[in-house]
Design a protein around this motif. Structure first.
Motif, short mmCIF file in Angstrom:
data_model
loop_
_atom_site.label_atom_id
_atom_site.label_comp_id
_atom_site.label_asym_id
_atom_site.label_seq_id
_atom_site.Cartn_x
_atom_site.Cartn_y
_atom_site.Cartn_z
N GLN A 1 25.54 61.28 39.13
CA GLN A 1 27.32 61.73 39.11
C GLN A 1 27.68 60.12 38.32
OE1 GLN A 1 30.12 63.83 39.25
NE2 GLN A 1 30.68 61.72 38.40
N LYS A 2 28.25 60.56 36.96
CA LYS A 2 28.70 59.21 36.81
C LYS A 2 30.33 58.77 37.38
CE LYS A 2 26.91 59.83 32.16
NZ LYS A 2 26.93 60.18 30.21
N TYR A 3 30.15 57.38 37.23
CA TYR A 3 31.07 56.35 37.89
C TYR A 3 31.67 55.58 36.63
CZ TYR A 3 30.24 58.78 42.27
OH TYR A 3 30.05 59.67 43.35
N LEU A 4 33.24 55.43 36.50
CA LEU A 4 33.58 54.09 36.00
C LEU A 4 34.30 53.17 37.16
CD1 LEU A 4 35.56 55.68 33.14
CD2 LEU A 4 33.56 55.18 32.97
N LEU A 5 33.21 51.99 37.58
CA LEU A 5 33.60 51.08 38.77
C LEU A 5 34.33 50.00 38.27
CD1 LEU A 5 30.00 51.51 40.34
CD2 LEU A 5 32.37 52.69 40.86
N LYS A 6 35.23 49.69 39.40
CA LYS A 6 35.86 48.21 39.82
C LYS A 6 34.99 47.45 40.53
CE LYS A 6 38.11 44.83 39.79
NZ LYS A 6 37.13 43.84 39.98
N LEU A 7 34.54 46.98 40.51
CA LEU A 7 33.31 45.88 41.93
C LEU A 7 34.40 45.27 42.22
CD1 LEU A 7 30.41 45.18 40.71
CD2 LEU A 7 30.78 46.88 41.51
N TYR A 8 34.82 45.12 44.03
CA TYR A 8 35.29 44.30 45.26
C TYR A 8 34.44 43.92 45.86
CZ TYR A 8 38.57 42.35 47.60
OH TYR A 8 39.87 41.76 48.22
N TYR A 9 34.03 42.40 45.29
CA TYR A 9 33.41 41.46 46.09
C TYR A 9 33.86 40.12 46.66
CZ TYR A 9 32.23 40.46 41.46
OH TYR A 9 32.49 40.89 39.82
N LYS A 10 35.48 40.22 46.51
CA LYS A 10 36.18 38.68 47.49
C LYS A 10 36.05 38.46 49.15
CE LYS A 10 40.14 37.81 45.22
NZ LYS A 10 41.33 37.57 45.53
N LEU A 11 35.99 37.52 49.24
CA LEU A 11 35.70 37.04 50.67
C LEU A 11 36.62 37.72 51.41
CD1 LEU A 11 35.15 33.40 50.31
CD2 LEU A 11 33.63 35.08 50.07
N LYS A 12 36.29 38.32 52.72
CA LYS A 12 37.76 39.07 53.56
C LYS A 12 38.76 38.53 53.52
CE LYS A 12 34.41 42.21 55.95
NZ LYS A 12 33.79 42.80 56.39
N ASP A 13 39.40 37.94 53.76
CA ASP A 13 40.84 37.78 54.37
C ASP A 13 41.46 38.92 54.74
OD1 ASP A 13 43.50 36.86 54.03
OD2 ASP A 13 42.96 36.00 51.71
N LYS A 14 42.81 38.40 56.14
CA LYS A 14 43.11 39.81 57.21
C LYS A 14 44.33 39.64 56.31
CE LYS A 14 45.33 35.66 59.68
NZ LYS A 14 45.26 34.97 61.40
N LYS A 15 44.21 38.94 55.48
CA LYS A 15 46.06 39.28 54.98
C LYS A 15 45.56 40.70 53.32
CE LYS A 15 48.10 34.77 55.10
NZ LYS A 15 48.40 33.25 54.29
N GLN A 16 44.51 41.26 52.81
CA GLN A 16 44.51 42.01 52.44
C GLN A 16 43.47 43.29 52.90
OE1 GLN A 16 42.10 39.44 49.29
NE2 GLN A 16 44.02 38.86 48.16
N GLN A 17 43.69 44.45 52.40
CA GLN A 17 42.47 45.39 53.15
C GLN A 17 42.36 46.56 52.02
OE1 GLN A 17 44.50 47.34 56.47
NE2 GLN A 17 44.60 45.39 57.30
N ILE A 18 41.05 46.73 51.89
CA ILE A 18 40.75 47.14 50.93
C ILE A 18 40.12 49.05 51.59
CG2 ILE A 18 39.14 47.94 49.06
CD1 ILE A 18 40.58 45.79 48.99
N THR A 19 42.07 49.66 51.38
CA THR A 19 41.45 50.69 51.51
C THR A 19 42.54 52.56 50.28
OG1 THR A 19 43.31 50.63 52.38
CG2 THR A 19 42.03 50.90 54.10
#
Length: 208
Positions: free
Chosen positions: A127-145
Motif C-alpha cells: 500500500q502506498k502512503y504519503l507519510l508524515k513521521l512523528y518522532y518527538k520526545l514524549k510530552d504529557k502536554k501532547q497526545q498523538i491520537t
C-alpha cells in the motif's frame, strides 16, 4: 499593527493540534513565533529525518540508522539511539519500498500558510502512503491520537499537491509506538474543524 501571516511547517501544525490544553497551544505558538530563522543546528531530529530518507532511498540496511547516534552530541545520543531502534523495529516488520513525492501546501489567504509536503513516500506491504513521521520526545502536554491530529490529517488530504497518486493514502506514522494513523474520508465537518484550528493558531499568533 499589521498582521504577520504565519508561515509554518506541517510538523509545527501537527504539534499545535496535538496539544491537550489551551495553555499548551499558546505556549507552542509562542515558541514557534519566537524561534530564530531556520538553522539546521536548531533542528533536533534533522539528522535522523535525513538519515531515514537517505537509507530508504538508497536501499541501505535500515540498521545503519544506529550509526547516526555517533554523529550527534552526547546529550542527543541516547534519544537518537532509542528513536533509531524504534524506526528499525517498525521497518523490519514490514515490506517497505521508497518512492518520490513533491511539494504540497495548504492555507487560508491572509491568515496562515502551512507547508504540507509529505516527509516520505513509502509503499508498505503493498500500500502506498504519503507519510508524515512523528518522532518527538514524549510530552504529557501532547497526545498523538486520531482525534487530536484529525485536523492535520485533513490538511494533508486537502493540500495543493504538485503530484497526483490516487493509490496513495495520507497518514502519520507515530514512531513513539510504531502505529500508522490513517486519514479518513474528509467530511464538511472536517473541513470546518481544520479552518477553526488554523484560525485559532493565527489568532494566538496575532496577540502574543
Amino acid at each position: 499593527m499589521n498582521f504577520e501571516e504565519p508561515k509554518i511547517s506541517l510538523t509545527q501544525f501537527l504539534t499545535f493540534n496535538s496539544c491537550v490544553s489551551t495553555n499548551a497551544k499558546i505556549s507552542t505558538v509562542r515558541k514557534i513565533k519566537n524561534q530564530p530563522d531556520y538553522n539546521p543546528s536548531f533542528d533536533y531530529w534533522k539528522k535522523l529525518r535525513d538519515g531515514i530518507k537517505r537509507c530508504l532511498k538508497q536501499g541501505k540496511p535500515i540498521e545503519s540508522l544506529l550509526d547516526l547516534a555517533d554523529s550527534v552530541t552526547s546529550s542527543k545520543r541516547p534519544n537518537y539511539l532509542a528513536e533509531a531502534k524504534r524506526v528499525i523495529a517498525f521497518f523490519k516488520d514490514h515490506d517497505v519500498e521508497y518512492f518520490e513525492t513533491e511539494h504540497a501546501s495548504w492555507g487560508i489567504p491572509g491568515t496562515i500558510e502551512v507547508s504540507a509536503s509529505p516527509e516520505l513516500g513509502l509503499k508498505i506491504d503493498g500500500q502506498k502512503y504519503l507519510l508524515k513521521l512523528y518522532y518527538k520526545l514524549k510530552d504529557k502536554k501532547q497526545q498523538i491520537t486520531y482525534r487530536n491530529i484529525r485536523a492535520t490529517l485533513a490538511l494533508m488530504s486537502l493540500a495543493n499537491h504538485q503530484f497526483l497518486d490516487d493509490d496513495a493514502k495520507v497518514a502519520v506514522l507515530n514512531l513513539q509506538n510504531g502505529k500508522i494513523i490513517l486519514a479518513q474520508p474528509i467530511s464538511e465537518d472536517d473541513k470546518i474543524a481544520l479552518k477553526i484550528n488554523a484560525q485559532t493558531f493565527a489568532n494566538i499568533w496575532s496577540v502574543i
